[in-house]
Design a protein around this motif. Structure first.
Motif, mmCIF file in Angstrom:
data_model
loop_
_atom_site.group_PDB
_atom_site.id
_atom_site.type_symbol
_atom_site.label_atom_id
_atom_site.label_comp_id
_atom_site.label_asym_id
_atom_site.label_seq_id
_atom_site.Cartn_x
_atom_site.Cartn_y
_atom_site.Cartn_z
ATOM 1 N N ASN A 1 6.258 -19.383 24.197
ATOM 2 C CA ASN A 1 7.995 -19.202 25.043
ATOM 3 C C ASN A 1 7.918 -17.578 24.110
ATOM 4 O O ASN A 1 7.112 -17.049 23.656
ATOM 5 C CB ASN A 1 8.313 -19.875 24.404
ATOM 6 C CG ASN A 1 8.507 -21.472 25.082
ATOM 7 O OD1 ASN A 1 7.805 -21.619 26.031
ATOM 8 N ND2 ASN A 1 8.952 -22.270 24.608
ATOM 9 N N THR B 1 18.421 -18.528 29.896
ATOM 10 C CA THR B 1 16.968 -19.022 29.411
ATOM 11 C C THR B 1 16.115 -18.918 30.860
ATOM 12 O O THR B 1 16.577 -19.952 31.649
ATOM 13 C CB THR B 1 16.454 -20.291 28.848
ATOM 14 O OG1 THR B 1 17.291 -20.108 27.101
ATOM 15 C CG2 THR B 1 15.778 -20.590 28.713
ATOM 16 N N THR B 2 15.314 -18.299 30.757
ATOM 17 C CA THR B 2 14.484 -18.465 32.528
ATOM 18 C C THR B 2 12.895 -18.940 32.315
ATOM 19 O O THR B 2 12.589 -19.479 31.247
ATOM 20 C CB THR B 2 14.438 -16.636 32.710
ATOM 21 O OG1 THR B 2 13.768 -16.276 31.881
ATOM 22 C CG2 THR B 2 15.840 -16.477 33.253
ATOM 23 N N GLU B 3 12.514 -19.103 33.737
ATOM 24 C CA GLU B 3 11.985 -19.521 33.355
ATOM 25 C C GLU B 3 10.571 -18.648 34.171
ATOM 26 O O GLU B 3 10.700 -18.221 35.338
ATOM 27 C CB GLU B 3 11.597 -21.303 34.527
ATOM 28 C CG GLU B 3 11.580 -22.065 33.961
ATOM 29 C CD GLU B 3 11.822 -23.972 35.067
ATOM 30 O OE1 GLU B 3 11.965 -23.068 35.996
ATOM 31 O OE2 GLU B 3 11.692 -24.515 34.722
ATOM 32 N N ASN C 1 7.452 -18.075 35.560
ATOM 33 C CA ASN C 1 6.811 -18.005 36.322
ATOM 34 C C ASN C 1 6.806 -20.402 36.324
ATOM 35 O O ASN C 1 5.369 -19.719 36.500
ATOM 36 C CB ASN C 1 5.403 -17.503 37.071
ATOM 37 C CG ASN C 1 5.473 -17.368 38.773
ATOM 38 O OD1 ASN C 1 5.202 -18.599 39.271
ATOM 39 N ND2 ASN C 1 4.152 -16.817 39.076
ATOM 40 N N PRO C 2 7.190 -21.020 37.369
ATOM 41 C CA PRO C 2 7.473 -21.792 36.929
ATOM 42 C C PRO C 2 6.132 -22.608 38.006
ATOM 43 O O PRO C 2 5.426 -23.792 37.607
ATOM 44 C CB PRO C 2 8.603 -22.681 36.902
ATOM 45 C CG PRO C 2 9.420 -22.022 38.367
ATOM 46 C CD PRO C 2 8.595 -20.315 37.407
ATOM 47 N N HIS D 1 2.755 -20.987 34.857
ATOM 48 C CA HIS D 1 3.197 -20.818 33.366
ATOM 49 C C HIS D 1 3.798 -22.465 33.409
ATOM 50 O O HIS D 1 4.592 -22.379 33.638
ATOM 51 C CB HIS D 1 3.664 -19.274 32.894
ATOM 52 C CG HIS D 1 3.025 -18.227 33.956
ATOM 53 N ND1 HIS D 1 2.554 -17.103 34.728
ATOM 54 C CD2 HIS D 1 2.823 -17.617 32.906
ATOM 55 C CE1 HIS D 1 2.032 -16.784 34.800
ATOM 56 N NE2 HIS D 1 2.124 -16.440 33.181
ATOM 57 N N ASN D 2 3.517 -22.283 31.493
ATOM 58 C CA ASN D 2 4.269 -23.551 31.256
ATOM 59 C C ASN D 2 4.925 -22.853 30.333
ATOM 60 O O ASN D 2 5.874 -23.856 29.411
ATOM 61 C CB ASN D 2 3.404 -24.166 30.550
ATOM 62 C CG ASN D 2 2.954 -24.081 29.404
ATOM 63 O OD1 ASN D 2 2.855 -22.779 28.960
ATOM 64 N ND2 ASN D 2 1.993 -24.529 28.660
ATOM 65 N N ASN D 3 5.794 -21.709 30.408
ATOM 66 C CA ASN D 3 6.307 -21.285 29.246
ATOM 67 C C ASN D 3 8.114 -21.029 29.333
ATOM 68 O O ASN D 3 9.049 -20.732 30.677
ATOM 69 C CB ASN D 3 5.617 -19.921 28.527
ATOM 70 C CG ASN D 3 5.944 -18.617 29.248
ATOM 71 O OD1 ASN D 3 5.844 -18.845 30.142
ATOM 72 N ND2 ASN D 3 5.844 -17.602 28.807
ATOM 73 N N LEU D 4 9.163 -20.572 28.436
ATOM 74 C CA LEU D 4 9.951 -19.701 28.894
ATOM 75 C C LEU D 4 10.275 -18.882 28.220
ATOM 76 O O LEU D 4 9.978 -18.479 27.047
ATOM 77 C CB LEU D 4 11.411 -21.004 27.910
ATOM 78 C CG LEU D 4 11.273 -22.465 28.476
ATOM 79 C CD1 LEU D 4 12.196 -23.211 27.794
ATOM 80 C CD2 LEU D 4 11.947 -23.133 29.977
ATOM 81 N N CYS D 5 11.621 -18.358 28.534
ATOM 82 C CA CYS D 5 11.664 -16.635 28.388
ATOM 83 C C CYS D 5 13.830 -17.005 28.228
ATOM 84 O O CYS D 5 14.045 -16.934 28.449
ATOM 85 C CB CYS D 5 11.716 -15.556 29.190
ATOM 86 S SG CYS D 5 12.351 -13.695 28.474
ATOM 87 N N HIS D 6 13.842 -16.620 26.427
ATOM 88 C CA HIS D 6 14.690 -16.954 26.181
ATOM 89 C C HIS D 6 15.376 -14.919 25.983
ATOM 90 O O HIS D 6 14.811 -14.576 25.151
ATOM 91 C CB HIS D 6 14.531 -17.230 24.863
ATOM 92 C CG HIS D 6 14.826 -19.190 24.901
ATOM 93 N ND1 HIS D 6 14.698 -20.143 25.305
ATOM 94 C CD2 HIS D 6 13.317 -19.128 23.957
ATOM 95 C CE1 HIS D 6 14.300 -20.977 24.953
ATOM 96 N NE2 HIS D 6 13.504 -20.443 24.640
#
Length: 182
Positions: free
Chosen positions: A37, A102-104, A106-107, A110-115
């Motif tokens: 993340n 909090t965004t995704e 590129n769902p 990608h499997n991560n989040l950006c806070h």
């Protein structure tokens, strides 16, 4: 569903996931980029200026204006990572980080989040502690210039524009809710 590891590339891994679609016959597959993340920081000084960085981005082979940010380390809380990244990349410290969004990233892949966090009362207190391959130029700009910076694509990174727009909306909402002098 089953998964198969495809490769480990230091900052991300790739896996292939296999699944059965409810409306289509046969097995399907797609690739997923597994990565940590991320965190971004909008730092505002007591003088109502934003802390920005300029750094080279290998993916586009150019220098970009950004807000500080980076990878959340294993076991690290996102707000702790926000304060750490701000301090390491810029030398600024401030009030405790406040979550903006909090965004995704590129769902689809990608499997991560950006806070993304807001740090108020940011002050230059320390020297930067850059990673071995980072070269960063730190500078400030008045908050009043932010809408034009976004409109003119001076800050072109989508994962940075979203929190910056949240920040502008928060300021508009706060200003509208403030008591008016009589």
């Amino acid at each position: 569903m089953r998964s198969q590891a495809c490769g480990d590339f230091r900052i991300f891994k790739v896996r292939e996931d296999f699944y059965s679609h409810p409306d289509k016959a046969g097995e399907r597959s797609f690739f997923v980029i597994e990565t940590s993340n991320w965190v971004n920081v909008i730092a505002v000084t007591p003088e109502d200026e934003l802390v920005f960085i300029r750094q080279h981005r290998p993916g586009i082979c150019g220098v970009r204006v950004e807000i500080p940010g980076g990878v959340i380390e294993s076991g690290e809380a996102p707000e702790v990572a926000a304060a750490r990244e701000l301090r390491e990349e810029t030398g600024y410290c401030g009030d405790p980080p406040e979550l903006l969004c909090t965004t995704e990233p590129n769902p689809a892949t990608h499997n991560n989040l950006c806070h993304s966090y807001l740090v108020r009362n940011a002050r230059l207190l320390e020297n930067c502690e850059l990673d071995h391959d980072e070269v960063i130029d730190v500078f400030t700009r008045p908050v009043a210039e932010l809408p034009n910076m976004i409109a003119n694509n001076e800050v072109s990174h989508a994962l940075l524009q979203v929190p910056l727009l949240h920040f502008l909306r928060l300021r508009e909402t706060s200003a509208a809710a403030a008591p008016k002098p009589h």
